[in-house]
Scaffold this motif. Structure first.
Motif, PDB file in Angstrom:
ATOM      1  N   LEU A   9       0.825  -1.206   0.000  1.00  0.00           N
ATOM      2  CA  LEU A   9       0.000   0.000   0.000  1.00  0.00           C
ATOM      3  C   LEU A   9       0.863   1.261   0.000  1.00  0.00           C
ATOM      4  N   LEU A  12       2.090   1.612  -3.638  1.00  0.00           N
ATOM      5  CA  LEU A  12       1.116   1.775  -4.718  1.00  0.00           C
ATOM      6  C   LEU A  12       0.177   2.950  -4.522  1.00  0.00           C
ATOM      7  N   VAL A  13      -0.188   3.271  -3.273  1.00  0.00           N
ATOM      8  CA  VAL A  13      -1.148   4.361  -3.055  1.00  0.00           C
ATOM      9  C   VAL A  13      -0.608   5.708  -3.543  1.00  0.00           C
ATOM     10  N   LEU A  15       1.619   6.216  -5.803  1.00  0.00           N
ATOM     11  CA  LEU A  15       1.712   6.126  -7.258  1.00  0.00           C
ATOM     12  C   LEU A  15       0.341   6.258  -7.899  1.00  0.00           C
ATOM     13  N   ALA A  16      -0.664   5.592  -7.319  1.00  0.00           N
ATOM     14  CA  ALA A  16      -2.019   5.648  -7.878  1.00  0.00           C
ATOM     15  C   ALA A  16      -2.587   7.057  -7.798  1.00  0.00           C
ATOM     16  N   ILE A  17      -2.375   7.730  -6.678  1.00  0.00           N
ATOM     17  CA  ILE A  17      -2.893   9.092  -6.520  1.00  0.00           C
ATOM     18  C   ILE A  17      -2.204  10.048  -7.496  1.00  0.00           C
ATOM     19  N   THR A  18      -0.875   9.875  -7.668  1.00  0.00           N
ATOM     20  CA  THR A  18      -0.132  10.713  -8.605  1.00  0.00           C
ATOM     21  C   THR A  18      -0.646  10.529 -10.023  1.00  0.00           C
ATOM     22  N   LEU A  19      -0.857   9.269 -10.438  1.00  0.00           N
ATOM     23  CA  LEU A  19      -1.361   8.991 -11.783  1.00  0.00           C
ATOM     24  C   LEU A  19      -2.776   9.528 -11.958  1.00  0.00           C
ATOM     25  N   TRP A  20      -3.587   9.438 -10.885  1.00  0.00           N
ATOM     26  CA  TRP A  20      -4.960   9.952 -10.968  1.00  0.00           C
ATOM     27  C   TRP A  20      -4.973  11.459 -11.160  1.00  0.00           C
ATOM     28  N   ASN A  23      -3.762  12.241 -14.686  1.00  0.00           N
ATOM     29  CA  ASN A  23      -4.814  11.926 -15.650  1.00  0.00           C
ATOM     30  C   ASN A  23      -5.916  12.988 -15.639  1.00  0.00           C
TER      31      ASN A  23
END
Length: 214
Positions: A9, A12-13, A15-20, A23
């Motif tokens: 977590l 990945l968290v 990284l996921a927030i940055t990509l979101w 985007n």
């Protein structure tokens, strides 16, 4: 199992927030392509399908070109004519002038808005929070304030784009030896991630020191 799951977590968290966020930003800027007819959209005319990011490049190019063209006598003259035209349109005049004043204050290299992180008592005298110095009270509000006052913006956590505008006595505002970026990171993390400049402040110290200077 729990240790490995938490480790995953932690990786990945963010990284996921940055990509979101990326985007969301790129998707919003790509909407500028909708202003062009379909036959003139480079992604459709050349490849037959949409390519993410082309709208972002177009938007950045338009902003740069606008700044380049208006940074001369002819460009300034055209901008003044455009602003005079907008001033003659009801409702649009007040909206445009208000937004322009705010943008000029925020983005001007000579402005002082959001250039200092400060410590202020909020929401009561025994509680402190980080805020940003935005200037001094103006208009009729300044006529009703007795003493030396400053204007500050108190952001909310973890979303600093919303907050509260306060006019406080300068003696109650403490200037921090902290950059605006570091203060924003501290606010967004809800105080979990303390910047290097803040670590010393976390240790037991006397009451806040001298007030913010002119």
């Amino acid at each position: 199992m729990r240790k490995y799951f938490i480790t995953g977590l932690l990786i990945l968290v963010p990284l996921a927030i940055t990509l979101w966020v990326l985007n969301l930003v790129i998707g919003t800027l790509d909407q500028s392509l909708l202003l062009l007819p379909k036959s003139y959209r480079p992604s459709l005319s050349l490849f037959g399908f949409e390519i993410p990011g082309l709208g972002t490049i177009l938007t950045i190019g338009v902003v740069f070109l606008t700044g380049l063209l208006t940074n001369n006598l002819v460009g300034n003259y055209v901008v003044r004519l455009w602003e005079r035209l907008l001033q003659r349109i009801p409702i649009v005049n007040s909206l445009y002038s208000s937004v322009k004043q705010v943008s000029d204050t925020l983005f001007s290299s000579s402005g002082n808005a959001f250039r200092k992180a400060v410590l202020v008592p909020y929401p009561h005298q025994n509680s402190w929070t980080i805020a940003f110095l935005t200037g001094v009270p103006g208009g009729d509000a300044a006529n009703h304030l007795v003493g030396d006052y400053v204007s500050v913006y108190v952001p909310t956590t973890p979303n600093p784009t919303s907050g509260f505008f306060l006019m406080m006595k300068r003696s109650d505002v403490v200037e921090l030896d902290m950059s605006v970026d570091a203060a924003l990171k501290y606010i967004v993390s809800m105080g979990v991630v303390a910047p290097a400049e803040v670590v010393a402040v976390l240790a037991p110290t006397p009451a806040p020191g001298p007030a913010v200077k002119e």
